[in-house]
Design a protein around this motif. Structure first.
Motif, PDB file in Angstrom:
ATOM      1  N   ALA A  37      30.125  33.544  37.726  1.00  0.00           N
ATOM      2  CA  ALA A  37      30.336  33.497  36.280  1.00  0.00           C
ATOM      3  C   ALA A  37      29.084  33.002  35.562  1.00  0.00           C
ATOM      4  N   ASP A  38      28.391  32.027  36.152  1.00  0.00           N
ATOM      5  CA  ASP A  38      27.157  31.510  35.553  1.00  0.00           C
ATOM      6  C   ASP A  38      26.074  32.581  35.499  1.00  0.00           C
ATOM      7  N   ALA A  39      26.140  33.542  36.447  1.00  0.00           N
ATOM      8  CA  ALA A  39      25.193  34.662  36.452  1.00  0.00           C
ATOM      9  C   ALA A  39      25.645  35.798  35.540  1.00  0.00           C
ATOM     10  N   GLY A  40      26.789  35.619  34.880  1.00  0.00           N
ATOM     11  CA  GLY A  40      27.271  36.630  33.945  1.00  0.00           C
ATOM     12  C   GLY A  40      28.085  37.725  34.589  1.00  0.00           C
ATOM     13  N   GLY A  41      28.602  37.489  35.788  1.00  0.00           N
ATOM     14  CA  GLY A  41      29.371  38.506  36.484  1.00  0.00           C
ATOM     15  C   GLY A  41      30.795  38.075  36.746  1.00  0.00           C
ATOM     16  N   ALA A  42      31.592  38.995  37.276  1.00  0.00           N
ATOM     17  CA  ALA A  42      32.976  38.744  37.658  1.00  0.00           C
ATOM     18  C   ALA A  42      33.253  39.480  38.958  1.00  0.00           C
ATOM     19  N   PRO A  43      34.253  39.065  39.737  1.00  0.00           N
ATOM     20  CA  PRO A  43      34.527  39.711  41.025  1.00  0.00           C
ATOM     21  C   PRO A  43      34.704  41.224  40.933  1.00  0.00           C
ATOM     22  N   ASP A  44      35.355  41.705  39.872  1.00  0.00           N
ATOM     23  CA  ASP A  44      35.585  43.143  39.750  1.00  0.00           C
ATOM     24  C   ASP A  44      34.298  43.928  39.523  1.00  0.00           C
ATOM     25  N   ASP A  45      33.230  43.236  39.108  1.00  0.00           N
ATOM     26  CA  ASP A  45      31.947  43.909  38.887  1.00  0.00           C
ATOM     27  C   ASP A  45      31.171  44.124  40.179  1.00  0.00           C
ATOM     28  N   VAL A  46      31.552  43.418  41.243  1.00  0.00           N
ATOM     29  CA  VAL A  46      30.737  43.375  42.456  1.00  0.00           C
ATOM     30  C   VAL A  46      31.061  44.550  43.376  1.00  0.00           C
ATOM     31  N   GLU A  47      30.047  45.319  43.681  1.00  0.00           N
ATOM     32  CA  GLU A  47      30.186  46.443  44.600  1.00  0.00           C
ATOM     33  C   GLU A  47      29.855  46.036  46.028  1.00  0.00           C
TER      34      GLU A  47
END
Length: 678
Positions: free
Chosen positions: A46-56
């Motif tokens: 989250a601190d990197a601006g991402g979420a689990p669903d974004d991760v490939e």
């Protein structure tokens, strides 16, 4: 978004690096959450601006294995071995590393003798059957294991490295009779001789296997997108899929530090270097490893807790020395009235006093705030506000016990920490016949850049490299790592008696076996081959990396040369033998390259790179020195900074001392020439 992410869990911080489809890199850093490691990963993402669903694609290194082993918080496990060999694990090795240490303690087994069981079977060292496997006895034993509610069972039969058919059959029976129980077989982990080391390895795998499996299941559930895949960093410097790591959990024992070494090798290639010291200082520990000729430094054995009293693991593992000195290492007065720094750490909960999370113990980081090396009013990644007042109170309390000036004590704490970390580097250089001054030292981890120039002075090292994104560099290395699988097979062969073509055929056979075990192989992998060799009559071996078609004369000459370089002597004319064959298969995974830094004017940094200045106490005594503070994100290729100076970035600080000279490379690395003494 199609993010590729790498997550590295440390004792204090969890680091996350993400790369999107356009090559944009983002960094996240969050305090580790020992009670729920997955939460730290999600916070860092989250601190990197991402979420689990974004991760490939998620690449991951974790402390879950080493923590379970050190803290001895594992599963209820049993050990099954050949009849008559129940006490191998209890007896261990009779060597005493420190003959005059009156406080010496033998390694304490992870599985006590009451939980070790025997089955009738016996092979000779050549694989010939002396006693056939008694399958009825195995089934009867399975009933006992079921009644005693074991969560895991490790199986290690004598000479199963030579012929594992008995061991495979025992595993089949136990898996059939004990559904849901974690079953691990020694030949799946190690196919080398030395019964104690094999036993210790399979016991450790059984001990941590259920915990790791549960952890990986939770990880997969949290990143369960349709296209998501997960790679786990192994101690051998390569990546593996979840299925293999579930079976061979012990391969994760040094997964985090391995990423940093991989990253160091990649940066060495870009900078035109072939040899380097990888120096990683985090919040809890500092680690050192030596890279020679761009090769990954592997050790034949790993000792949990150190060689003197640690349990042996016989798996390919990063050759690393670790000391309990990090930014969170606690400085306290010992029973003799002297100051001691580490190995006890404030960790992430509550952390150093300056984190403002309730910590009251003085730590190395608090000392750095006292000295002005770190800005006591700054905000770290993740929104962590430093509290300079809390640092002063913590260090001041210890100074009061000693009747010292708090600033002098803070300088002493930093000096003691540097000496301890320098000893870790000496353990992988000087103690092995290498001169640390011949190497460039790559300093990373959240605290590596802070202390690198002082550690370098302790060692006489003149070149220090601070890579890009140093505080999350181990996570960066995971994004650069290859898929990798290793096989080591014990085979005793006199070099002079080798039939023509035999060595090539056997090595290539093992190479094909390695390649078959790689998950999702799209292209033929590249291979590495090695031999464990010794003079006839020797106990321990020297490992040589070789080409499979090397002839007998060239192999013998190379061994003499390597033995002389490593031990200072050789025995030309004495017969030489091969003890083990090694093969590795590697396949490149999708990686990324950081952008080339745009050039500056070629001299002092532009005015906009200057944040201001502050007083920094650089010596054990005396007054603070006013140091210019630079913003690393505004430095450009070719910029030159002379010490004393401070270079700040969101997640760490680089300190230049008097006489140091820094040049910014086009790769973004800070190349430091060390000048003067501490």
């Amino acid at each position: 978004m199609g993010l590729r992410a790498a997550a590295d869990i440390g004792g204090t911080f969890t680091d996350v690096v993400t790369v999107d489809e356009g090559g944009t890199v983002a960094v996240g850093k969050a305090l580790s959450t020992p009670g729920d490691l997955l939460r730290g990963i999600l916070n860092g993402l989250a601190d990197a601006g991402g979420a689990p669903d974004d991760v490939e694609l998620l690449l991951h290194g974790s402390t879950v294995v080493i923590n379970a082993l050190i803290e001895r918080r594992g599963s209820r496990a049993a050990l099954v071995t050949t009849e008559g060999f129940r006490d191998v694990y209890e007896i261990g090795r009779v060597n005493r590393p420190d003959a005059f240490n009156l406080a010496f303690r033998r390694p304490r087994p992870l599985i006590e003798r009451d939980h070790v069981y025997e089955v009738p079977e016996r092979l000779r060292a050549d694989g010939a059957v002396v006693t056939p496997l008694d399958e009825d006895a195995v089934r009867a034993l399975a009933e006992v294991l079921r009644e005693r509610a074991y969560e895991a069972v490790g199986v290690v039969l004598l000479h199963s490295y030579r012929d594992h058919s008995h061991e495979i059959r025992v595993g089949e029976i136990l898996r059939n009779e004990l559904p849901g129980v974690f079953i691990t077989l020694s030949h799946e982990l190690s196919r080398e001789y030395r019964e104690y080391e094999r036993t210790s390895t399979v016991a450790a795998n059984a001990f941590v296997g259920p915990i790791v499996s549960e952890y990986l299941d939770d990880l997969a559930e949290s990143f369960s997108g349709d296209t998501a895949s997960i790679g786990i960093m192994q101690s051998n410097g390569g990546l593996a899929g979840l299925d293999r790591v579930r079976r061979q959990s012990i391969q994760m024992v040094e997964s985090g530090p391995a990423g940093g070494v991989v990253g160091t090798i990649q940066m060495c290639e870009r900078l035109g270097l072939r040899d380097a010291i990888a120096f990683d200082m985090g919040g809890t520990t500092a680690k050192a490893s030596v890279i020679r000729d761009l090769s990954f430094p592997l050790a034949a054995e790993y000792y949990v807790g150190g060689y003197a009293e640690g349990l042996a693991l016989r798996v390919p593992c990063l050759d690393i020395v670790e000391v309990g000195t990090g930014g969170g290492s606690i400085a306290a007065v010992d029973a003799g009235g002297e100051i001691r720094v580490g190995p006890r750490s404030a960790g992430s909960e509550p952390g150093p006093a300056c984190y403002g999370r309730g910590g009251t113990d003085a730590t190395v980081t608090d000392a750095c705030v006292m000295l002005g090396i770190l800005d006591g009013n700054s905000v770290l990644s993740g929104g962590l506000q430093l509290d300079g007042g809390a640092a002063r109170r913590a260090v001041g309390a210890v100074a009061g016990e000693l009747g010292m000036d708090p600033i002098d004590l803070a300088a002493g704490i930093v000096a003691i920490a540097a000496a301890s970390m320098a000893n870790a580097v000496r353990a992988v250089t000087t103690e092995r016949g290498l001169n640390p001054q011949d190497f460039a030292m790559f300093a990373y981890g959240g605290n590596g850049p802070v202390h690198a120039t002082l550690v370098a002075r302790e060692l006489g090292v003149r070149r220090v490299v601070i890579p890009t994104m140093p505080s999350v560099f181990s996570a960066v290395g995971m994004l650069l790592a290859d898929l990798r699988n290793d096989v080591v097979q014990t085979e005793l062969l006199r070099v002079n008696d080798l039939p023509a073509g035999y060595l090539r055929a056997r090595l290539e056979q093992l190479g094909h076996e390695c390649a078959a075990a790689l998950e999702a192989v799209d292209e033929p992998p590249r291979h590495l081959y090695g031999l464990d060799m010794r003079y006839v009559g020797q106990e321990h071996v020297t490992t040589l990396e070789v080409e499979p078609d090397i002839d007998r004369e060239a192999l013998t000459t190379r061994f003499h040369t390597e033995h002389r370089g490593r031990f200072g002597h050789s025995a030309v004319g004495e017969p030489v033998e091969i003890v083990g064959l090694r093969a590795s298969a590697l396949q490149a995974s999708p990686s990324f390259t950081t952008e080339t830094l745009e050039p500056g004017a070629g001299g002092a940094p532009a005015p906009e790179a200057v944040r201001g200045s502050r007083g920094v106490r650089l010596t054990a005594h005396g007054e603070p020195t006013e140091c210019v503070v630079y913003d690393r994100t505004r430095l450009r290729a070719g910029d030159v900074v002379t010490g004393p100076a401070v270079i700040e970035e969101t997640t760490t600080t680089t300190l230049l001392r008097e006489g140091d000279r820094l040049v910014v490379d086009t790769t973004g690395c800070l190349l430091i020439e060390i000048g003067g003494r501490a």
